[in-house]
Design an enzyme around this catalytic site. Structure first.
Site, mmCIF file in Angstrom:
data_model
loop_
_atom_site.group_PDB
_atom_site.id
_atom_site.type_symbol
_atom_site.label_atom_id
_atom_site.label_comp_id
_atom_site.label_asym_id
_atom_site.label_seq_id
_atom_site.Cartn_x
_atom_site.Cartn_y
_atom_site.Cartn_z
ATOM 1 N N GLY A 1 4.884 25.336 5.565
ATOM 2 C CA GLY A 1 4.310 25.147 4.228
ATOM 3 C C GLY A 1 2.917 24.870 4.118
ATOM 4 C CG HIS B 1 -33.965 19.756 -7.122
ATOM 5 N ND1 HIS B 1 -33.064 20.833 -6.650
ATOM 6 C CD2 HIS B 1 -35.090 19.633 -6.512
ATOM 7 C CE1 HIS B 1 -33.773 21.588 -5.755
ATOM 8 N NE2 HIS B 1 -35.122 20.882 -5.650
ATOM 9 N N GLY C 1 0.666 -1.167 -0.036
ATOM 10 C CA GLY C 1 0.128 0.149 -0.045
ATOM 11 C C GLY C 1 0.909 1.269 -0.217
ATOM 12 C CG LEU D 1 -3.235 24.293 3.259
ATOM 13 C CD1 LEU D 1 -3.678 24.716 2.056
ATOM 14 C CD2 LEU D 1 -3.069 25.233 4.379
ATOM 15 C CG LEU E 1 -1.740 14.030 -7.182
ATOM 16 C CD1 LEU E 1 -2.726 14.699 -8.157
ATOM 17 C CD2 LEU E 1 -2.059 14.370 -5.667
ATOM 18 C CB ALA E 2 -2.546 7.590 -4.541
HETATM 19 P P1 NAI Z 1 3.247 20.760 -1.528
HETATM 20 O O1 NAI Z 1 4.390 21.030 -2.793
HETATM 21 O O2 NAI Z 1 1.917 20.880 -1.981
HETATM 22 O O3 NAI Z 1 3.647 22.460 -0.618
HETATM 23 C C1 NAI Z 1 4.712 22.524 -0.186
HETATM 24 C C2 NAI Z 1 4.678 24.262 0.511
HETATM 25 O O4 NAI Z 1 5.613 24.612 1.247
HETATM 26 C C3 NAI Z 1 4.611 25.071 -1.028
HETATM 27 O O5 NAI Z 1 3.558 25.793 -0.879
HETATM 28 C C4 NAI Z 1 6.154 25.901 -0.597
HETATM 29 O O6 NAI Z 1 5.986 27.010 -1.034
HETATM 30 C C5 NAI Z 1 6.278 25.968 0.869
HETATM 31 N N1 NAI Z 1 7.561 25.968 1.432
HETATM 32 C C6 NAI Z 1 8.777 25.522 0.837
HETATM 33 N N2 NAI Z 1 9.689 25.814 1.533
HETATM 34 C C7 NAI Z 1 9.353 26.655 2.486
HETATM 35 C C8 NAI Z 1 10.023 27.340 3.523
HETATM 36 N N3 NAI Z 1 11.337 27.264 3.715
HETATM 37 N N4 NAI Z 1 9.430 28.141 4.250
HETATM 38 C C9 NAI Z 1 7.847 28.218 4.182
HETATM 39 N N5 NAI Z 1 7.344 27.580 3.048
HETATM 40 C C10 NAI Z 1 7.910 26.904 2.392
HETATM 41 O O7 NAI Z 1 4.031 19.992 -0.590
HETATM 42 P P2 NAI Z 1 3.034 18.937 0.311
HETATM 43 O O8 NAI Z 1 2.157 19.772 1.208
HETATM 44 O O9 NAI Z 1 4.382 18.635 1.502
HETATM 45 O O10 NAI Z 1 2.874 17.793 0.035
HETATM 46 C C11 NAI Z 1 3.733 16.714 -0.711
HETATM 47 C C12 NAI Z 1 3.050 16.197 -1.851
HETATM 48 O O11 NAI Z 1 2.067 14.920 -1.483
HETATM 49 C C13 NAI Z 1 2.536 16.774 -3.031
HETATM 50 O O12 NAI Z 1 2.979 16.686 -3.920
HETATM 51 C C14 NAI Z 1 1.057 16.470 -2.794
HETATM 52 O O13 NAI Z 1 0.376 16.556 -4.108
HETATM 53 C C15 NAI Z 1 0.767 15.221 -2.257
HETATM 54 N N6 NAI Z 1 -0.206 15.198 -1.219
HETATM 55 C C16 NAI Z 1 -1.494 15.022 -1.864
HETATM 56 C C17 NAI Z 1 -2.587 14.814 -1.077
HETATM 57 C C18 NAI Z 1 -3.846 14.855 -1.691
HETATM 58 O O14 NAI Z 1 -4.107 14.546 -2.825
HETATM 59 N N7 NAI Z 1 -4.913 15.061 -1.078
HETATM 60 C C19 NAI Z 1 -2.440 14.834 0.217
HETATM 61 C C20 NAI Z 1 -1.287 15.167 0.769
HETATM 62 C C21 NAI Z 1 0.077 15.232 -0.036
#
Ligand code: NAI
Length: 467
Positions: free
Chosen positions: A181, A446, A40, A187, A321-322
């Site tokens: 980040g 609806h 997984g 978020l 993305l998965a």
């Molecule tokens: P992300 O690339 O989405 O966001 C990282 C953020 O950190 C960016 O906004 C960047 O500007 C900021 N950042 C970088 N260095 C910084 C610093 N020194 N100080 C302040 N801010 C800084 O990466 P994240 O959230 O870690 O996710 C990683 C991966 O996992 C992503 O590619 C995402 O697609 C995937 N993911 C997908 C999910 C979903 O599909 N729901 C859920 C969680 C992760």
């Protein structure tokens, strides 16, 4: 054990295990190597699945605490039992990883436990504790995923300074949580802990959260999260995190003023992205090329620089993305079987599972401007959607971008409850090359939130009914 295979997949995450199952379905003798001790990958064990469990549970807790009384559901003495919440999450993970093992058995995929290392273009050695076994494969698929990225000088200990992995297993609600980040992980996990009672501050380097997302949606998203109590420091670069008596001090620089500021926290979540994971695979020895970002280079058939070795998922370019990895896994299995495997990279949905959710597919308004494509916009707010109204889910809107001349849908961006499910309709429409008019003329049940999509499509032609 039989040691010769048509396909050996290295990595048992959503990319790898799906690839192995599809290859076996196509009659190929297939094995999948996984070192984690459970199938997984990141997604099921320490990513998508546990985070969605905690997002769901924390939302229930938050609603029970904040909303129920106003809705005529009077309950008192609501208590958080974090241990039970975590064990609930862990049970879901176990059931799902065991489920993948069952699917392997059912499809006759051989599950090789241990770390897979490439020794030639046809040889894979699997190391498990002190044991070592050699396997031969006509084709090899690298699906080793990604690992947490960090900031130079900040060491993740998974106790106080945590990555998503640690943030999914805290044993107590931190009073103050600083999230570095403002992307997907920051978020989602920020929302979880904020709902459970933490004071959450997100420090983001850029002047907006969720980089790459349609700016209008990103702005609205930040406004809504702000209303929910999450604080934001944008345009701020985190430089260091240091322990001071019982708390952590996060130092960051304001990009505009160059002033250094400090924030205090009990826990710090580092969520600044992920990096491809290829450690110990022996790639350079075999002659497999990587790009500057450490991603394995592949052609349109997902072949690496060694033709019978393929790569999929987070180790190659594209969104981490998965579901993107899964589709690539299927495509590669089909290519190996002599079929026309293909992934349409223009139609890969992205969802952030906060409350409300954010879901997008296709081009953003900023991309269309950059590419000089003239477009029309249709928007519809959930405030004017009857189902959203009765459910108290009026935050957000649907935005459809369609080609100015042909009316073809180029992008759909939604912020609103349930939009993570709703985006599937838009991905399907785009796969079929639908116009906004096609969507506007499709009967939507609806009362459902999906009517907001139909109305946004009508709004592309300036004829929405309910707004
Ligand atoms: P992300 O690339 O989405 O966001 C990282 C953020 O950190 C960016 O906004 C960047 O500007 C900021 N950042 C970088 N260095 C910084 C610093 N020194 N100080 C302040 N801010 C800084 O990466 P994240 O959230 O870690 O996710 C990683 C991966 O996992 C992503 O590619 C995402 O697609 C995937 N993911 C997908 C999910 C979903 O599909 N729901 C859920 C969680 C992760």
């Amino acid at each position: 054990m039989e040691n010769n295979f048509d396909v050996i997949v290295i990595g048992g995450g959503p990319g790898g295990y799906v690839c192995a199952i599809r290859a076996a379905q196509l009659g190929l003798k297939t094995a999948c190597v996984e070192s984690r001790g459970a199938l997984g990958g990141t997604c099921l064990n320490i990513g998508c699945i546990p985070s969605k469990s905690l997002l769901n549970l924390s939302e229930n807790f938050h609603k029970a605490k904040k909303d129920f009384n106003n809705q005529g559901i009077e309950i008192s003495d609501i208590k958080l039992n974090i241990e039970k919440m975590m064990s609930n999450k862990n049970k879901s993970i176990q059931t799902l990883t065991k489920g993948v093992e069952f699917l392997f058995k059912k499809n006759k995929v051989t599950y090789l436990k241990g770390k897979g290392v490439l020794f030639s273009s046809n040889d894979v050695v699997v190391y498990n504790d002190n044991k070592k076994e050699n396997f031969k494969a006509k084709n090899i698929v690298i699906a080793t995923g990604s690992d947490v990225a960090t900031i130079p000088g900040i060491t993740i200990d998974e106790k106080n300074i945590v990555s998503s992995t640690g943030a999914l297993s805290l044993d107590k609600v931190p009073k103050k949580l600083v999230v570095i980040g403002g992307g997907y992980i920051g978020l989602e996990m920020g929302s979880v802990w904020s709902r459970l009672g933490s004071e959450v501050t997100v420090i983001e380097y850029l002047d907006h959260i969720t980089p790459g997302m349609d700016k209008e949606i990103s702005k609205e998203f930040q406004k809504i999260l702000n209303k929910q109590g999450i604080k934001f420091r944008l345009n701020s670069k985190v430089d260091s995190v240091n322990k001071q008596s019982n708390s952590l001090i996060v130092e960051f620089t304001d990009n505009k003023t160059s002033k250094t500021e400090k924030a205090e926290a009990d826990k710090v979540l580092v969520a600044v992205g992920r990096k491809p994971y290829t450690e110990g695979l022996n790639l350079s020895k075999i002659g497999i090329k990587k790009d500057k970002k450490g991603r394995i280079e592949v052609n349109e058939k997902l072949q690496t620089s060694v033709k019978n070795i393929y790569a999929i998922g987070d180790v190659i370019k594209g969104p981490m993305l998965a579901h993107k990895a899964e589709d690539e896994g299927i495509a590669v299995a089909e290519v190996i079987a002599g079929q026309a495997g293909h992934v349409n990279y223009d139609v890969i949905p992205g969802v952030i599972y906060t409350s409300p959710e954010v879901a997008t597919v296709g081009k953003t308004e900023e991309q269309l401007k950059l590419e000089k494509i003239s477009y029309k916009v249709g928007k519809f707010p959930f405030l004017a959607n009857s189902r959203a109204k009765v459910n108290n889910e009026t935050d957000g809107f649907v935005k459809i971008l369609a080609d100015d001349k042909t009316d073809k849908v180029l992008g759909v961006h939604i912020i609103g409850s349930h939009c993570g499910n709703m985006i599937a309709e838009m991905a399907l429409a785009m796969e079929f090359g639908a116009s906004a008019e096609d969507i506007a003329r499709t009967c939507h049940a609806h009362p459902t939130h999906t009517e907001a999509i139909k109305e946004a499509a009508l709004a592309v032609d300036k004829r929405p009914i309910h707004f």
